[in-house]
Design a protein around this motif. Structure first.
Motif, PDB file in Angstrom:
ATOM      1  N   GLY A  77       0.825  -1.200   0.000  1.00 31.61           N
ATOM      2  CA  GLY A  77       0.000   0.000   0.000  1.00 31.61           C
ATOM      3  C   GLY A  77       0.861   1.252   0.000  1.00 31.61           C
ATOM      4  N   LEU A  78       1.950   1.216   0.762  1.00 35.88           N
ATOM      5  CA  LEU A  78       2.825   2.391   0.855  1.00 35.88           C
ATOM      6  C   LEU A  78       3.560   2.664  -0.461  1.00 35.88           C
ATOM      7  N   GLN A  79       3.620   1.656  -1.314  1.00 36.42           N
ATOM      8  CA  GLN A  79       4.206   1.878  -2.643  1.00 36.42           C
ATOM      9  C   GLN A  79       3.431   2.956  -3.413  1.00 36.42           C
ATOM     10  N   LEU A  80       2.141   3.102  -3.095  1.00 40.55           N
ATOM     11  CA  LEU A  80       1.341   4.149  -3.748  1.00 40.55           C
ATOM     12  C   LEU A  80       1.962   5.514  -3.519  1.00 40.55           C
ATOM     13  N   LEU A  81       2.526   5.684  -2.336  1.00 38.04           N
ATOM     14  CA  LEU A  81       3.155   6.953  -1.974  1.00 38.04           C
ATOM     15  C   LEU A  81       4.450   7.107  -2.783  1.00 38.04           C
ATOM     16  N   LYS A  82       5.184   6.013  -2.859  1.00 34.83           N
ATOM     17  CA  LYS A  82       6.458   6.023  -3.579  1.00 34.83           C
ATOM     18  C   LYS A  82       6.208   6.319  -5.057  1.00 34.83           C
ATOM     19  N   ARG A  83       5.138   5.739  -5.595  1.00 30.67           N
ATOM     20  CA  ARG A  83       4.844   5.922  -7.013  1.00 30.67           C
ATOM     21  C   ARG A  83       4.017   7.177  -7.263  1.00 30.67           C
ATOM     22  N   LYS A  84       3.838   7.983  -6.230  1.00 27.06           N
ATOM     23  CA  LYS A  84       3.127   9.255  -6.332  1.00 27.06           C
ATOM     24  C   LYS A  84       1.683   9.103  -6.809  1.00 27.06           C
ATOM     25  N   GLU A  85       1.055   7.987  -6.483  1.00 24.87           N
ATOM     26  CA  GLU A  85      -0.364   7.817  -6.822  1.00 24.87           C
ATOM     27  C   GLU A  85      -1.256   8.463  -5.769  1.00 24.87           C
ATOM     28  N   VAL A  86      -0.696   8.697  -4.595  1.00 28.47           N
ATOM     29  CA  VAL A  86      -1.424   9.422  -3.549  1.00 28.47           C
ATOM     30  C   VAL A  86      -0.479  10.451  -2.948  1.00 28.47           C
ATOM     31  N   ASP A  87      -1.063  11.488  -2.325  1.00 26.22           N
ATOM     32  CA  ASP A  87      -0.231  12.542  -1.737  1.00 26.22           C
ATOM     33  C   ASP A  87       0.270  12.177  -0.341  1.00 26.22           C
ATOM     34  N   GLY A  88      -0.507  11.370   0.381  1.00 24.63           N
ATOM     35  CA  GLY A  88      -0.124  11.009   1.743  1.00 24.63           C
ATOM     36  C   GLY A  88      -0.876   9.775   2.185  1.00 24.63           C
ATOM     37  N   VAL A  89      -0.422   9.172   3.287  1.00 25.19           N
ATOM     38  CA  VAL A  89      -1.062   7.951   3.784  1.00 25.19           C
ATOM     39  C   VAL A  89      -1.417   8.112   5.264  1.00 25.19           C
ATOM     40  N   ILE A  90      -2.652   7.764   5.611  1.00 24.39           N
ATOM     41  CA  ILE A  90      -3.053   7.698   7.019  1.00 24.39           C
ATOM     42  C   ILE A  90      -3.080   6.231   7.429  1.00 24.39           C
ATOM     43  N   LEU A  91      -2.289   5.892   8.427  1.00 21.61           N
ATOM     44  CA  LEU A  91      -2.250   4.508   8.908  1.00 21.61           C
ATOM     45  C   LEU A  91      -3.221   4.350  10.080  1.00 21.61           C
ATOM     46  N   GLY A  92      -4.231   3.507   9.897  1.00 19.20           N
ATOM     47  CA  GLY A  92      -5.196   3.253  10.969  1.00 19.20           C
ATOM     48  C   GLY A  92      -4.738   2.125  11.871  1.00 19.20           C
ATOM     49  N   ALA A  93      -3.667   1.470  11.479  1.00 21.05           N
ATOM     50  CA  ALA A  93      -3.063   0.401  12.269  1.00 21.05           C
ATOM     51  C   ALA A  93      -1.627   0.284  11.804  1.00 21.05           C
ATOM     52  N   LEU A  94      -0.862  -0.594  12.417  1.00 22.75           N
ATOM     53  CA  LEU A  94       0.550  -0.731  12.059  1.00 22.75           C
ATOM     54  C   LEU A  94       0.877  -2.216  12.106  1.00 22.75           C
ATOM     55  N   GLU A  95       1.123  -2.794  10.937  1.00 26.29           N
ATOM     56  CA  GLU A  95       1.444  -4.227  10.904  1.00 26.29           C
ATOM     57  C   GLU A  95       2.955  -4.451  10.986  1.00 26.29           C
ATOM     58  N   ASN A  96       3.719  -3.556  10.342  1.00 26.52           N
ATOM     59  CA  ASN A  96       5.175  -3.686  10.328  1.00 26.52           C
ATOM     60  C   ASN A  96       5.813  -2.957  11.502  1.00 26.52           C
ATOM     61  N   LYS A  97       7.077  -3.285  11.767  1.00 23.72           N
ATOM     62  CA  LYS A  97       7.851  -2.467  12.694  1.00 23.72           C
ATOM     63  C   LYS A  97       8.036  -1.098  12.046  1.00 23.72           C
TER      64      LYS A  97
END
Lengths: 329, 329
Positions: free
Chosen positions: B107-127
């Motif tokens: 999902g965070l790749q969307l940010l890297k690929r500039k498909e979205v301006d920002g990401v709101i994380l409602g939970a955290l699966e990774n460290k």
């Protein structure tokens, strides 16, 4: 993030050459190609999605339009759609209309602007005539909602038959005054459901009492409100087909607080077979709908349209529903 | 859909001139500009989103990453976020991780690929260490989840204090053997909540019984399963802080089927104050969380970061929670 210009500069080539490598275009020597790919790796170059979209004309993204994600039915539909999309290498974007015509149309602009490859409609706020023009921009599939003439794949279930089954069951259990709840009058699916209710009454020779038709029934809160209304009636029904498990749960809870015995004084049937049906007291009789399968099938239809570039045509798939009897009847 | 080339051809100008009009660039006579705009209107030209994104470097889209949209808490969080985003002229895209680390990163790749301006994380699966590198691609805001060191806005509530409040209330009502349910051990929010539970036991001089810590508690079904487990124990608790209204509802329903009196034999407290708390019998005591406000505030923080281009920095906002007492205690 570094750009194609920086890559070109570092490699001492033109941006055209870098672009050719990116697009697997010939006319670049193998040596040069390897060098450019190596530099891209070193500089952690990621082709921007926007640039790639311009080239491939595919976003690999499907939009799902629903009235509200916090309605358990739509939440599960989205889950089914997202999982299937993921399995097939697509992303699912969720759009909420909040039951507003204008927001539904705004969502469809994504298709027009090529931000998504296709749209799955989980409901229909506008008249179909307003939606149809968007088909020139990309495929639309209907999941759950129904329309008589739309020339697109429609995946649903026989709402008329499901409602008939529920009301017929109530009548066969000895109920004679049966109420019916619905959400919005405009929905074709709701019209089919009402037809099933009327057909069952008519098959058993029972008259329709228009006072027992209750609209705007979406939530637990609506169930409370409707029970307040019913309790105040001079002539109360002895059963209600609520068309919604949340409404059924609210209605039962409030009825008990008024001293009704459920199901003796009032039998209640929900719709969807949500988890909530198993934790209320009494538990709720309902219509089970294969929601996850509904989501999966709609994605499969969509991807067929996208990948095979098949022309859109009407296709009406009806999945089976099931009456699940519990303590509320 | 017609292209910039067709517009240029029809107007008898170069594509550069059309492009200048699109980008509000000078060096185009007013007469020519008006003519080109008129032709665009006649030919129903819509600049493709991909092309516009390349120009503006803004997608006006925020991604919201949650484990599952069919969990009522996340469904409401998404609703709050989507509504606020809409009010501010942004779209919200919903991403589901299905509790998987790999899907969160994808999902965070969307940010890297500039498909979205920002990401709101409602939970955290990774460290957090795995998430942090994405900050070089765009802002990330945490809503609901907590982390001790992440240098980003974190909007949540004091999980420790909320849990303390619930357990303290149980102990003051005379309970001495209090169980605790959690979902995953790794979550920082869950760790804070457990700390509140332990602090309350310790403040009242009660020992911890590790047999009464129950993990993997997410759903109504999990509530059934945990009650089966508890019922089979030689030494059963006299109260449970479930950390989740669905789990509380399942647990209560199954306990009653085993003949327990609620709350006499077993007091139960949920978490979230979902609608379900009001339709079970008995109704469920719970912790009320301002979920919609949580969503709104996280969008406000995100848009500030996007519009003011402020540097990211740690900011920890805690919204107030409230103990709502009902029949289950």
């Amino acid at each position: 993030m570094c750009t194609i210009y920086e890559i070109a500069k570092r490699c001492g080539v033109s941006t055209t050459t870098v672009s050719r490598v990116l697009n697997h275009h010939p006319y670049v020597s193998e040596e040069k190609r390897q060098h450019i790919l190596q530099v891209m790796k070193e500089m952690e170059y990621t082709p921007s999605s926007a640039a790639r979209t311009l080239r491939s004309h595919q976003t690999k993204t499907i939009a799902v339009s629903v009235p509200a994600v916090d309605h358990p039915f739509f939440a599960q539909l989205i889950k089914g759609i997202s999982k299937e999309a993921l399995d097939q290498g697509y992303k699912a974007i969720v759009l909420q209309t909040f039951y507003q015509e204008s927001l539904e149309l705004e969502g469809l602009q994504l298709l027009k602007r090529k931000e998504v490859d296709g749209v799955i409609l989980g409901a229909l706020e506008n008249k179909w005539e307003k939606i149809e023009p968007f088909l020139s921009n990309g495929p639309i599939v209907m999941a759950n909602e129904y329309h008589q003439t739309a020339d697109i794949p429609i995946i649903g279930y026989d709402e008329r038959e499901a409602a008939y089954k529920a009301v017929d069951y109530l009548i066969r259990s000895g109920r004679k005054s049966i109420g019916f709840c619905f959400d919005t009058e405009s929905s074709e699916a709701q019209k089919q459901r009402r037809k099933g209710y009327l057909d069952a009454l008519s098959a058993h020779g029972l008259p329709l009492n228009e006072d027992w038709l209750f609209g705007e029934a979406f939530t637990i809160e609506d169930g409370f409100r409707l029970m307040d209304l019913i309790h105040g009636m001079p002539d109360t029904p002895d059963a209600i087909f609520t068309g919604n498990d949340q409404v059924a749960a609210g209605l039962i809870k409030r009825a008990i607080s008024y001293g009704y015995q459920i199901p003796e004084d009032l039998a209640v049937i929900g719709y969807d077979n949500q988890d909530i049906c198993e934790v209320t007291a009494p538990t709720i009789t309902t219509i089970d709908i294969p929601i996850v399968e509904l989501g999966q099938r709609s994605v499969q239809q969509m991807i067929q349209l996208l990948q095979d570039q098949k022309p859109l045509q009407r296709d009406h798939i009806q999945l089976p529903t099931r009456l699940v009897t519990r303590e509320s009847t």
